[in-house]
Design a protein around this motif. Structure first.
Motif, PDB file in Angstrom:
ATOM      1  N   ASP A  98       0.823  -1.208   0.000  1.00  0.00           N
ATOM      2  CA  ASP A  98       0.000   0.000   0.000  1.00  0.00           C
ATOM      3  C   ASP A  98       0.857   1.258   0.000  1.00  0.00           C
ATOM      4  OD1 ASP A  98      -2.683  -1.116   0.162  1.00  0.00           O
ATOM      5  OD2 ASP A  98      -2.143  -1.773   2.177  1.00  0.00           O
ATOM      6  N   VAL A  99       1.929   1.238   0.777  1.00  0.00           N
ATOM      7  CA  VAL A  99       2.795   2.413   0.912  1.00  0.00           C
ATOM      8  C   VAL A  99       4.250   1.967   0.837  1.00  0.00           C
ATOM      9  CG1 VAL A  99       3.625   4.200   2.514  1.00  0.00           C
ATOM     10  CG2 VAL A  99       1.173   3.794   2.263  1.00  0.00           C
ATOM     11  N   LEU A 100       5.077   2.753   0.131  1.00  0.00           N
ATOM     12  CA  LEU A 100       6.523   2.563   0.115  1.00  0.00           C
ATOM     13  C   LEU A 100       7.161   3.726   0.860  1.00  0.00           C
ATOM     14  CD1 LEU A 100       9.179   1.210  -0.978  1.00  0.00           C
ATOM     15  CD2 LEU A 100       8.991   2.801  -2.910  1.00  0.00           C
ATOM     16  N   LEU A 101       7.984   3.425   1.861  1.00  0.00           N
ATOM     17  CA  LEU A 101       8.776   4.422   2.558  1.00  0.00           C
ATOM     18  C   LEU A 101      10.248   4.132   2.310  1.00  0.00           C
ATOM     19  CD1 LEU A 101       7.248   4.869   6.153  1.00  0.00           C
ATOM     20  CD2 LEU A 101       6.922   6.316   4.136  1.00  0.00           C
ATOM     21  N   THR A 102      11.015   5.160   1.995  1.00  0.00           N
ATOM     22  CA  THR A 102      12.440   4.969   1.804  1.00  0.00           C
ATOM     23  C   THR A 102      13.182   6.239   2.200  1.00  0.00           C
ATOM     24  OG1 THR A 102      14.154   4.224   0.248  1.00  0.00           O
ATOM     25  CG2 THR A 102      12.444   5.672  -0.621  1.00  0.00           C
ATOM     26  N   VAL A 103      14.507   6.154   2.232  1.00  0.00           N
ATOM     27  CA  VAL A 103      15.282   7.223   2.858  1.00  0.00           C
ATOM     28  C   VAL A 103      16.072   8.074   1.878  1.00  0.00           C
ATOM     29  CG1 VAL A 103      15.469   6.110   5.103  1.00  0.00           C
ATOM     30  CG2 VAL A 103      17.141   5.569   3.352  1.00  0.00           C
ATOM     31  N   ASP A 104      15.721   8.080   0.624  1.00  0.00           N
ATOM     32  CA  ASP A 104      16.402   9.002  -0.278  1.00  0.00           C
ATOM     33  C   ASP A 104      15.552   9.274  -1.507  1.00  0.00           C
ATOM     34  OD1 ASP A 104      17.705   7.294  -2.744  1.00  0.00           O
ATOM     35  OD2 ASP A 104      17.515   6.117  -0.912  1.00  0.00           O
ATOM     36  N   THR A 105      15.763  10.458  -2.051  1.00  0.00           N
ATOM     37  CA  THR A 105      14.983  10.924  -3.188  1.00  0.00           C
ATOM     38  C   THR A 105      15.155  10.038  -4.402  1.00  0.00           C
ATOM     39  OG1 THR A 105      15.337  13.176  -2.383  1.00  0.00           O
ATOM     40  CG2 THR A 105      14.509  12.939  -4.622  1.00  0.00           C
ATOM     41  N   SER A 106      16.366   9.564  -4.646  1.00  0.00           N
ATOM     42  CA  SER A 106      16.624   8.809  -5.866  1.00  0.00           C
ATOM     43  C   SER A 106      15.809   7.526  -5.911  1.00  0.00           C
ATOM     44  CB  SER A 106      18.121   8.491  -5.995  1.00  0.00           C
ATOM     45  OG  SER A 106      18.563   7.663  -4.935  1.00  0.00           O
ATOM     46  N   ARG A 107      15.638   6.854  -4.757  1.00  0.00           N
ATOM     47  CA  ARG A 107      14.848   5.622  -4.744  1.00  0.00           C
ATOM     48  C   ARG A 107      13.370   5.924  -4.961  1.00  0.00           C
ATOM     49  NH1 ARG A 107      19.649   4.296  -3.477  1.00  0.00           N
ATOM     50  NH2 ARG A 107      20.249   2.119  -3.234  1.00  0.00           N
ATOM     51  N   LEU A 108      12.888   7.028  -4.400  1.00  0.00           N
ATOM     52  CA  LEU A 108      11.496   7.420  -4.632  1.00  0.00           C
ATOM     53  C   LEU A 108      11.253   7.703  -6.110  1.00  0.00           C
ATOM     54  CD1 LEU A 108      11.014   9.800  -1.573  1.00  0.00           C
ATOM     55  CD2 LEU A 108       9.922   7.569  -1.892  1.00  0.00           C
ATOM     56  N   GLU A 109      12.173   8.419  -6.717  1.00  0.00           N
ATOM     57  CA  GLU A 109      12.020   8.740  -8.137  1.00  0.00           C
ATOM     58  C   GLU A 109      12.140   7.491  -8.992  1.00  0.00           C
ATOM     59  OE1 GLU A 109      11.257  11.188 -11.419  1.00  0.00           O
ATOM     60  OE2 GLU A 109      11.000  11.495  -9.266  1.00  0.00           O
ATOM     61  N   ARG A 110      13.033   6.569  -8.599  1.00  0.00           N
ATOM     62  CA  ARG A 110      13.155   5.330  -9.360  1.00  0.00           C
ATOM     63  C   ARG A 110      11.858   4.520  -9.273  1.00  0.00           C
ATOM     64  NH1 ARG A 110      17.258   0.564  -7.902  1.00  0.00           N
ATOM     65  NH2 ARG A 110      18.749   2.283  -7.734  1.00  0.00           N
ATOM     66  N   ALA A 111      11.261   4.496  -8.075  1.00  0.00           N
ATOM     67  CA  ALA A 111       9.989   3.790  -7.922  1.00  0.00           C
ATOM     68  C   ALA A 111       8.932   4.389  -8.843  1.00  0.00           C
ATOM     69  CB  ALA A 111       9.527   3.860  -6.470  1.00  0.00           C
ATOM     70  N   LYS A 112       8.930   5.696  -8.954  1.00  0.00           N
ATOM     71  CA  LYS A 112       7.978   6.349  -9.859  1.00  0.00           C
ATOM     72  C   LYS A 112       8.244   5.935 -11.300  1.00  0.00           C
ATOM     73  CE  LYS A 112       6.634  10.870 -11.675  1.00  0.00           C
ATOM     74  NZ  LYS A 112       6.820  12.339 -11.596  1.00  0.00           N
ATOM     75  N   GLN A 113       9.496   5.997 -11.714  1.00  0.00           N
ATOM     76  CA  GLN A 113       9.839   5.666 -13.103  1.00  0.00           C
ATOM     77  C   GLN A 113       9.564   4.193 -13.420  1.00  0.00           C
ATOM     78  OE1 GLN A 113      10.518   8.014 -15.263  1.00  0.00           O
ATOM     79  NE2 GLN A 113      10.414   9.525 -13.602  1.00  0.00           N
ATOM     80  N   MET A 114       9.599   3.336 -12.426  1.00  0.00           N
ATOM     81  CA  MET A 114       9.306   1.916 -12.616  1.00  0.00           C
ATOM     82  C   MET A 114       7.805   1.638 -12.621  1.00  0.00           C
ATOM     83  SD  MET A 114      12.244   0.324 -10.058  1.00  0.00           S
ATOM     84  CE  MET A 114      11.703  -1.389 -10.217  1.00  0.00           C
ATOM     85  N   GLY A 115       7.010   2.672 -12.395  1.00  0.00           N
ATOM     86  CA  GLY A 115       5.567   2.498 -12.377  1.00  0.00           C
ATOM     87  C   GLY A 115       5.046   1.863 -11.106  1.00  0.00           C
TER      88      GLY A 115
END
Length: 342
Positions: free
Chosen positions: A80-97
């Protein structure tokens, strides 16, 4: 220069609290995939469960493992929710759909626009300033900016993390945005020339390098040092008086901020509960936990910071858009590879 014994936290009393968005009571579950590994986050979760009646089921691991798991699970992912500790991983998650856009007036109002994705797929909830520490006994003229770290006068004095580490990648990505790739590459070459040792270990190890005498200057996120103020950290807490620190670029862009945040999973089976959880993380109560429990800076303006964080002093942060930083991470890694920043 800042000294621990001379710091004052009187300004804490003047911090203005912003009213938190209400979290309606709602039964059900929330499946949380988190790469935050802090015991103090337990209070965040238990309070949310008590307030809402929603049970949190946690899957924990490092960010790359969680992204790979979500991708493999596809449309059947329970996340339901992804929490992580850096911007790059959040953006990668977005780009991966792996994330989805959400609508939340609470998050729009409370989280500054530069700390959220332009399509509302992820939001920042806490920050750490990436600053420079130095040995007050040996360094008379410490660097005052990130650019200064490449100055030849500091040859053989600098301890810093590997170029494969996300903290190194994001500061480099920010410099690319501010300076352009050519100037950022020249900076990286200069820092490599000033290495006291090959990059190794975590941020606490960089601080320990100052204590041991291996290096005179180190780059670290603030919360590692603030933690050593608040409780015993082996190899650091017994030597706090030898440390000086600089919040870089106070006359220009401000100190670089690393972001911890989260977003709603693309196939979230409990969408409403997921949005409620993110809104809770933006509440005054949760924001204060980020600071008091883990020595971070709140993302929501006006929320009081803990004494251990306040002891570092007040400063101008860089308000560079987090999405711009994330977009430059691949270029940052390429530059590190080219200049031998291992």
């Amino acid at each position: 220069m800042p000294r621990l014994k001379s710091m004052t936290i009187a300004l804490l009393a003047t911090a203005m609290a912003v009213p938190a968005g209400s979290v309606a009571f709602a039964d059900g579950e929330l499946n949380l995939y988190s790469s935050r590994h802090y015991d103090t986050d337990e209070r965040l979760y238990s309070d949310f469960e008590e307030m809402t009646g929603i049970t949190i089921n946690r899957i924990e691991g490092n960010a790359d493992e969680l992204l790979a798991r979500m991708e493999a699970e596809g449309a059947n992912s329970p996340a339901d929710v992804l929490l992580t500790v850096d911007t790059s991983r959040l953006e990668r998650a977005k780009q991966m759909g792996l994330l989805q856009s959400i609508e939340s007036d609470t998050l729009e109002m409370r989280i500054p626009s530069y700390l959220q994705d332009e399509e509302n797929q992820w939001f920042g909830f806490s920050q750490r300033a990436r600053i420079l520490f130095y040995d007050r006994n040996d360094v008379e003229n410490p660097p005052q900016s990130y650019a200064d770290l490449a100055d030849p006068q500091y040859e053989g004095m600098v301890c810093i993390r590997s170029g494969t580490n996300v903290y190194s990648q994001t500061i480099m990505a920010a410099l690319i945005e501010h300076l352009g790739e050519e100037e950022a590459r020249a900076w990286a070459e200069g820092v490599v020339a000033n290495f006291a040792r090959s990059p190794q270990g975590g941020d606490t190890d960089q601080l320990r390098g100052i204590v041991s005498g291996e290096c005179d200057i180190a780059m670290s996120n603030t919360y590692y040092f603030a933690r050593a103020i608040r409780k015993d950290v082996d190899g650091v807490s017994n030597s706090l008086d030898m440390f000086g620190w600089v919040f870089p670029n106070q006359d220009s862009t401000g100190a670089h901020m690393n972001l911890s945040g989260g977003g709603v999973a693309a196939n979230a089976p409990n969408l409403d509960n997921a949005v409620r959880f993110l809104e809770y993380l933006a509440s005054d109560q949760a924001q204060q936990y980020f600071s008091a429990g883990n020595d971070e800076y709140p993302a929501v303006p006006g929320v009081a910071i803990s004494p251990s964080v306040a002891a570092l002093g007040f400063f101008k942060p860089d308000d560079l858009d987090a999405s711009a930083i994330a977009a430059n991470v691949p270029a940052a890694q390429q530059i590190f590879n080219e200049v031998g920043w291992e």
